[in-house]
Design a protein around this motif. Structure first.
Motif, short mmCIF file in Angstrom:
data_model
loop_
_atom_site.label_atom_id
_atom_site.label_comp_id
_atom_site.label_asym_id
_atom_site.label_seq_id
_atom_site.Cartn_x
_atom_site.Cartn_y
_atom_site.Cartn_z
N THR A 326 47.17 39.61 44.89
CA THR A 326 46.43 38.87 45.92
C THR A 326 45.41 37.90 45.36
OG1 THR A 326 44.62 40.48 46.13
CG2 THR A 326 46.63 40.91 47.42
N GLY A 327 45.06 38.05 44.09
CA GLY A 327 44.00 37.22 43.52
C GLY A 327 42.61 37.78 43.77
N ILE A 328 42.51 38.94 44.42
CA ILE A 328 41.23 39.64 44.60
C ILE A 328 41.28 40.87 43.71
CG2 ILE A 328 39.66 40.73 46.24
CD1 ILE A 328 40.07 37.79 46.82
N LYS A 433 29.98 39.67 36.17
CA LYS A 433 29.85 38.87 37.39
C LYS A 433 31.17 38.25 37.79
CE LYS A 433 27.30 34.97 39.41
NZ LYS A 433 26.25 33.93 39.18
N ARG A 434 31.81 37.61 36.83
CA ARG A 434 33.03 36.87 37.15
C ARG A 434 34.22 37.78 37.43
NH1 ARG A 434 32.32 32.17 32.55
NH2 ARG A 434 31.04 30.76 33.81
N ILE A 435 34.19 39.01 36.96
CA ILE A 435 35.37 39.88 37.11
C ILE A 435 35.64 40.22 38.57
CG2 ILE A 435 34.19 42.13 36.93
CD1 ILE A 435 36.60 42.89 35.02
N HIS A 436 34.65 40.11 39.43
CA HIS A 436 34.85 40.42 40.83
C HIS A 436 35.53 39.28 41.58
CE1 HIS A 436 32.40 43.97 40.27
NE2 HIS A 436 31.47 43.21 39.72
N ASP A 437 35.39 38.06 41.06
CA ASP A 437 35.95 36.89 41.74
C ASP A 437 36.27 35.83 40.70
OD1 ASP A 437 36.76 34.99 43.54
OD2 ASP A 437 34.75 34.54 44.30
N PRO A 438 37.36 36.02 39.95
CA PRO A 438 37.67 35.07 38.87
C PRO A 438 37.85 33.65 39.37
CG PRO A 438 39.01 37.06 38.68
CD PRO A 438 38.32 37.13 40.00
N SER A 439 38.27 33.47 40.61
CA SER A 439 38.51 32.12 41.10
C SER A 439 37.23 31.31 41.19
CB SER A 439 39.17 32.16 42.48
OG SER A 439 38.29 32.71 43.45
N ALA A 441 35.28 30.95 38.83
CA ALA A 441 35.18 30.24 37.55
C ALA A 441 36.16 29.07 37.58
CB ALA A 441 35.49 31.19 36.40
N ARG A 442 35.75 27.99 38.18
CA ARG A 442 36.64 26.84 38.37
C ARG A 442 37.00 26.21 37.03
NH1 ARG A 442 38.15 27.92 43.47
NH2 ARG A 442 36.33 28.22 44.82
N GLY A 443 38.16 25.57 37.03
CA GLY A 443 38.54 24.79 35.86
C GLY A 443 39.17 25.61 34.75
N GLY A 444 38.82 25.26 33.52
CA GLY A 444 39.53 25.77 32.36
C GLY A 444 39.56 27.27 32.24
N LEU A 445 38.43 27.95 32.47
CA LEU A 445 38.38 29.40 32.29
C LEU A 445 39.40 30.08 33.18
CD1 LEU A 445 37.15 31.98 31.16
CD2 LEU A 445 35.41 31.86 32.93
N PHE A 446 39.44 29.71 34.46
CA PHE A 446 40.38 30.36 35.37
C PHE A 446 41.81 30.00 34.98
CE2 PHE A 446 43.06 30.77 39.07
CZ PHE A 446 42.70 32.01 39.55
N ASP A 447 42.05 28.76 34.64
CA ASP A 447 43.40 28.32 34.32
C ASP A 447 43.97 29.05 33.11
OD1 ASP A 447 43.30 26.59 36.43
OD2 ASP A 447 42.71 24.85 35.22
N GLU A 448 43.09 29.56 32.25
CA GLU A 448 43.55 30.29 31.07
C GLU A 448 43.95 31.73 31.39
OE1 GLU A 448 40.42 30.02 28.27
OE2 GLU A 448 40.53 27.83 28.08
N LEU A 449 43.54 32.24 32.54
CA LEU A 449 43.82 33.62 32.90
C LEU A 449 45.26 33.77 33.41
CD1 LEU A 449 40.60 34.59 34.91
CD2 LEU A 449 41.21 35.34 32.61
N ASP A 450 45.87 34.89 33.04
CA ASP A 450 47.18 35.25 33.58
C ASP A 450 46.96 36.06 34.85
OD1 ASP A 450 49.85 35.74 33.99
OD2 ASP A 450 49.94 37.42 32.56
N TYR A 451 46.42 35.36 35.86
CA TYR A 451 46.03 36.05 37.09
C TYR A 451 46.12 35.05 38.24
CZ TYR A 451 43.45 39.06 40.27
OH TYR A 451 43.10 39.86 41.33
N PRO A 452 46.66 35.46 39.39
CA PRO A 452 46.90 34.50 40.48
C PRO A 452 45.61 34.07 41.18
CG PRO A 452 47.45 36.73 41.17
CD PRO A 452 47.16 36.80 39.70
N ARG A 453 45.69 32.91 41.79
CA ARG A 453 44.60 32.47 42.66
C ARG A 453 44.66 33.26 43.96
NH1 ARG A 453 41.82 28.05 41.23
NH2 ARG A 453 42.60 26.81 39.49
#
Length: 480
Positions: A326-328, A433-439, A441-453
């Protein structure tokens, strides 16, 4: 006067009402029916069926110590049960069949059909209270109806418990050996895959394992239950639900253990014990609802006006929810826990159910069915009650405008992200902080994750749910 105890969701010899009554009345034989077709109709999980079979092995040994043979018969669906049981009664010249009551509509219809068939043969069919502390129909409002509000039901139960605490049923002494041999027990049933050994080890079978778990919880954890039960990364819950669902443990045994830990008090003393007793009464409440309002056994909403909710047909989003995509993070971690262990932390059951029914606006029945197909502790009353509570369609349900924000729930109950990191190793590198809502983290950091939006925007989807519920017709008179 040969007695037959037909075992169902009561796989134990201790504190077993029907077993004790049968053995007091005469020589006793035990029966268990394999009903894979019925189990599929009820969406019973493969891990749950495997748990039943493993517990039958332990139960057969315990019955053997009482010289009670355990017979196994096949009735693919419960329509076949009257013929199968009647034939066995003729074969063995059984005088009475004893059962511990079950409360779903299908279970009640099955037992009534068996009773009618046995009556034609002159065989008594005797039912006993065992799954519950109080007989359904004995805890009623002043107008004589079943309670719809848990707090009022609980108050009435407390009054009853203060004056008439349900006693534990003594374990029978061994009877004289019978010239009847027990049957070989199946290790598996066609159509139900054997779960992994890792999952099996999480849920050891047998009364000894159940009582060891209960004793450890009562001795070491129950005092902290009020504070620890909502933290999924901690072992704050009893994890006894699978044993209660299969009847390896009784609610009376749980209640007595809790009272012993609290010097016999229900409403004062340790807050952890009081909170846990209240959870036992929630379980009781939902089973009484099955009897008082049988429509909930028929896949109907307790609140009829909510049948008009415009649920969405969104199979891709449903699949993403089921698979933990789900991205959550908290939602996905919980769904992965369910698939891997056959169990989900109680707080998370509410969070994922609200996300499906409110944020995705998908019919609660789809979630209820999926849970039953995964849960080792799958129980019609508890599962249906929990789903309808979360979806705001049930008795004493959460108001439709009370919608858990899963990110806020994550921050509150898994603040360091320990539970998330355990089940979502791909997020290990994110900070607390970011682990609860990776989305976020806009831009490069999120794009590097193997995790859905995220599938949906939480704020917009919340407004969509509120609008859907506000569009319902006025409250209709509830038919019983």
């Amino acid at each position: 006067m040969l007695q037959l105890i037909w075992l169902r969701s009561d796989l134990r010899v201790q504190d077993n009402s029907a077993l004790a009554a049968a053995m007091a009345a005469g020589p006793t034989v035990a029966l268990y029916l394999l009903s894979p077709g019925q189990w599929r109709q009820h969406d019973d999980a493969p891990c749950k069926v495997d748990f039943w079979l493993r517990n039958l092995v332990e139960l057969s040994a315990a019955l053997a110590r009482l010289n009670v043979p355990l017979l196994i018969r096949q009735a693919d669906t419960w329509d076949a049960a009257p013929d199968v049981i009647a034939a066995l009664c003729r074969e063995l010249r059984v005088d009475a069949v004893r059962v511990n009551d079950e409360y779903g509509v299908n279970e009640q219809d099955r037992d009534q059909a068996v009773a009618r068939r046995l009556d034609e043969q002159g065989v008594a069919f005797q039912r006993h209270l065992d799954q519950l502390l109080f007989q359904p129909g004995s805890v009623l409002t002043q107008s004589g109806s079943y309670f719809k509000v848990y707090s009022q039901f609980r108050k009435q139960c407390y009054q009853r418990l203060h004056t008439a605490l349900p006693p534990l049923v003594p374990t029978p002494t061994a009877q004289a050996p019978l010239a009847i041999a027990g049957d070989e027990l199946p290790g598996a049933v066609d159509g139900f895959a054997t779960p992994s050994e890792t999952l099996r080890q999480l849920w050891p079978a047998g009364e000894a394992s159940a009582h060891e778990r209960l004793a450890r919880f009562a001795d070491e954890q129950i005092g902290f239950y009020h504070d620890a039960r909502d933290i999924p990364a901690k072992p704050g819950t009893s994890q006894l639900s699978a044993y209660l669902a299969a009847g390896v443990l009784s609610p009376r045994q749980c209640l007595h253990a809790a009272l012993q830990a609290n010097q016999g008090e229900f409403e004062s003393g340790n807050s952890g014990v009081i909170t846990w007793i209240n959870e036992l009464l929630w379980r009781e409440f939902y089973k009484h609802i099955l009897v008082g309002y049988p429509r909930v056994s028929r896949h109907r909403a307790f609140r009829p006006e909510t049948e008009a909710v415009p649920w969405r047909d969104a199979p891709d989003e449903l699949a993403a929810w089921q698979e933990g995509r789900t991205g959550i993070p908290l939602i996905d971690a919980a769904m992965r826990q369910l698939r891997a262990t056959g169990w989900m932390h109680n707080r998370l059951r509410m969070v994922v159910a609200m996300y499906l029914t409110k944020n995705l606006l998908i019919d609660w029945r789809a979630g209820e069915r999926y849970f039953m197909r995964q849960l080792i502790d799958g129980d019609l009353a508890a599962n249906n009650g929990g789903w309808q509570w979360s979806a705001s369609t049930g008795t004493d349900a959460a108001p439709y405008f009370r919608i858990f924000n899963p990110v806020s729930q994550s921050q509150r109950f898994d603040p360091q992200g320990r539970f998330i990191r355990h089940w979502l190793p791909e997020l290990q590198g994110l900070d607390d902080k970011r682990i609860h809502d990776p989305s976020a983290a806009r831009g490069g950091l999120f794009d590097e994750l193997d995790y859905p939006r995220p599938l949906v925007d939480l704020r917009h989807s919340r407004e969509r749910a509120l609008a859907a519920f506000r569009s319902l017709p006025p409250l209709l008179e509830e038919a019983s």
